[in-house]
Design a protein around this motif. Structure first.
Motif, PDB file in Angstrom:
ATOM      1  N   ARG A 204      -6.010  72.504  43.318  1.00  0.00           N
ATOM      2  CA  ARG A 204      -4.692  73.117  43.111  1.00  0.00           C
ATOM      3  C   ARG A 204      -4.537  73.596  41.669  1.00  0.00           C
ATOM      4  O   ARG A 204      -3.983  74.680  41.416  1.00  0.00           O
ATOM      5  N   LEU A 205      -5.036  72.800  40.716  1.00  0.00           N
ATOM      6  CA  LEU A 205      -4.990  73.234  39.314  1.00  0.00           C
ATOM      7  C   LEU A 205      -5.804  74.497  39.114  1.00  0.00           C
ATOM      8  O   LEU A 205      -5.381  75.423  38.415  1.00  0.00           O
ATOM      9  N   ASP A 206      -6.985  74.541  39.714  1.00  0.00           N
ATOM     10  CA  ASP A 206      -7.843  75.715  39.606  1.00  0.00           C
ATOM     11  C   ASP A 206      -7.151  76.937  40.198  1.00  0.00           C
ATOM     12  O   ASP A 206      -7.169  78.016  39.608  1.00  0.00           O
TER      13      ASP A 206
ATOM     14  N   ALA B 123      -9.674  65.242  43.642  1.00  0.00           N
ATOM     15  CA  ALA B 123     -10.387  66.490  43.926  1.00  0.00           C
ATOM     16  C   ALA B 123      -9.433  67.541  44.480  1.00  0.00           C
ATOM     17  O   ALA B 123      -9.503  68.714  44.106  1.00  0.00           O
ATOM     18  N   ALA B 124      -8.523  67.137  45.364  1.00  0.00           N
ATOM     19  CA  ALA B 124      -7.547  68.077  45.934  1.00  0.00           C
ATOM     20  C   ALA B 124      -6.625  68.618  44.842  1.00  0.00           C
ATOM     21  O   ALA B 124      -6.334  69.825  44.802  1.00  0.00           O
TER      22      ALA B 124
ATOM     23  N   THR C 182      -7.583  76.853  32.876  1.00  0.00           N
ATOM     24  CA  THR C 182      -8.898  76.246  32.721  1.00  0.00           C
ATOM     25  C   THR C 182      -8.775  74.775  33.062  1.00  0.00           C
ATOM     26  O   THR C 182      -7.924  74.077  32.518  1.00  0.00           O
ATOM     27  N   VAL C 183      -9.610  74.298  33.958  1.00  0.00           N
ATOM     28  CA  VAL C 183      -9.596  72.893  34.353  1.00  0.00           C
ATOM     29  C   VAL C 183     -10.790  72.206  33.701  1.00  0.00           C
ATOM     30  O   VAL C 183     -11.932  72.647  33.850  1.00  0.00           O
ATOM     31  N   VAL C 184     -10.516  71.149  32.948  1.00  0.00           N
ATOM     32  CA  VAL C 184     -11.556  70.399  32.258  1.00  0.00           C
ATOM     33  C   VAL C 184     -11.672  69.024  32.919  1.00  0.00           C
ATOM     34  O   VAL C 184     -10.776  68.198  32.784  1.00  0.00           O
ATOM     35  N   PRO C 185     -12.763  68.789  33.649  1.00  0.00           N
ATOM     36  CA  PRO C 185     -12.940  67.476  34.280  1.00  0.00           C
ATOM     37  C   PRO C 185     -13.501  66.443  33.310  1.00  0.00           C
ATOM     38  O   PRO C 185     -14.236  66.784  32.389  1.00  0.00           O
TER      39      PRO C 185
END
Length: 162
Positions: A77-79, A72-73, A84-87
């Motif tokens: 940081r990616l965000d 999650a941390a 674009t962050v794809v979970p």
């Protein structure tokens, strides 16, 4: 503690296993007909190769973490980095079950951050709700939307998943 991850596509798995076994002075920790992985301590590295029909070369880079909180941390940081962050949650990829976040850097290099939850018996699952392209368990980030934009599904590209 984080572990750096490199995944290469290779044209000849057997020759590549022989090469990297000599280079790392250790056999792979995981060896399948289409995949091999070394979990090295010096340097702390998760090095994987696969022969799944993709063009040989670097498939993606990543960071492997030991907990969901660390994942999650890293996702935050990616965000903050602006991509674009794809979970992906509870995905099967590379003979492992994992929670992941994917993004691309400004050059288009795919980055995977992940927390491994356990082993899997297949290279990838046939789950159409995952955020992967199916060839090497890596997403086409540009074609996907973050989870919030898909009503709870992890990606908008459900057709050719895993």
């Amino acid at each position: 503690m984080n572990r750096f991850h490199v995944h290469l596509n290779v044209g000849d798995l057997d020759a590549s296993v022989r090469f990297y076994t000599q280079l790392f002075a250790a056999p792979p920790a995981v060896l399948k007909h289409d995949y091999a992985k070394w979990m090295l301590e010096d340097p702390r590295l998760n090095f994987a190769i696969s022969n799944t029909g993709r063009t040989p070369g670097v498939d993606h880079l990543g960071l492997q973490v030991d907990s969901g909180a660390e994942l999650a941390a890293l996702g935050k940081r990616l965000d903050a980095a602006g991509g674009t962050v794809v979970p992906e949650t509870a995905t099967v990829c590379c003979y492992a079950k994992s929670d992941k976040n994917w993004t691309e850097d400004p050059q288009g290099t795919r980055w995977e951050t992940f927390h491994t939850l356990g082993e899997a018996t297949t290279y990838h699952a046939g789950d159409a709700a995952c955020a992967t392209d199916g060839a090497a368990c890596t997403p086409d980030v540009a074609a996907m939307k973050p989870m919030a934009d898909t009503g709870g599904a992890c990606c908008s590209k459900a057709a050719a998943c895993c």
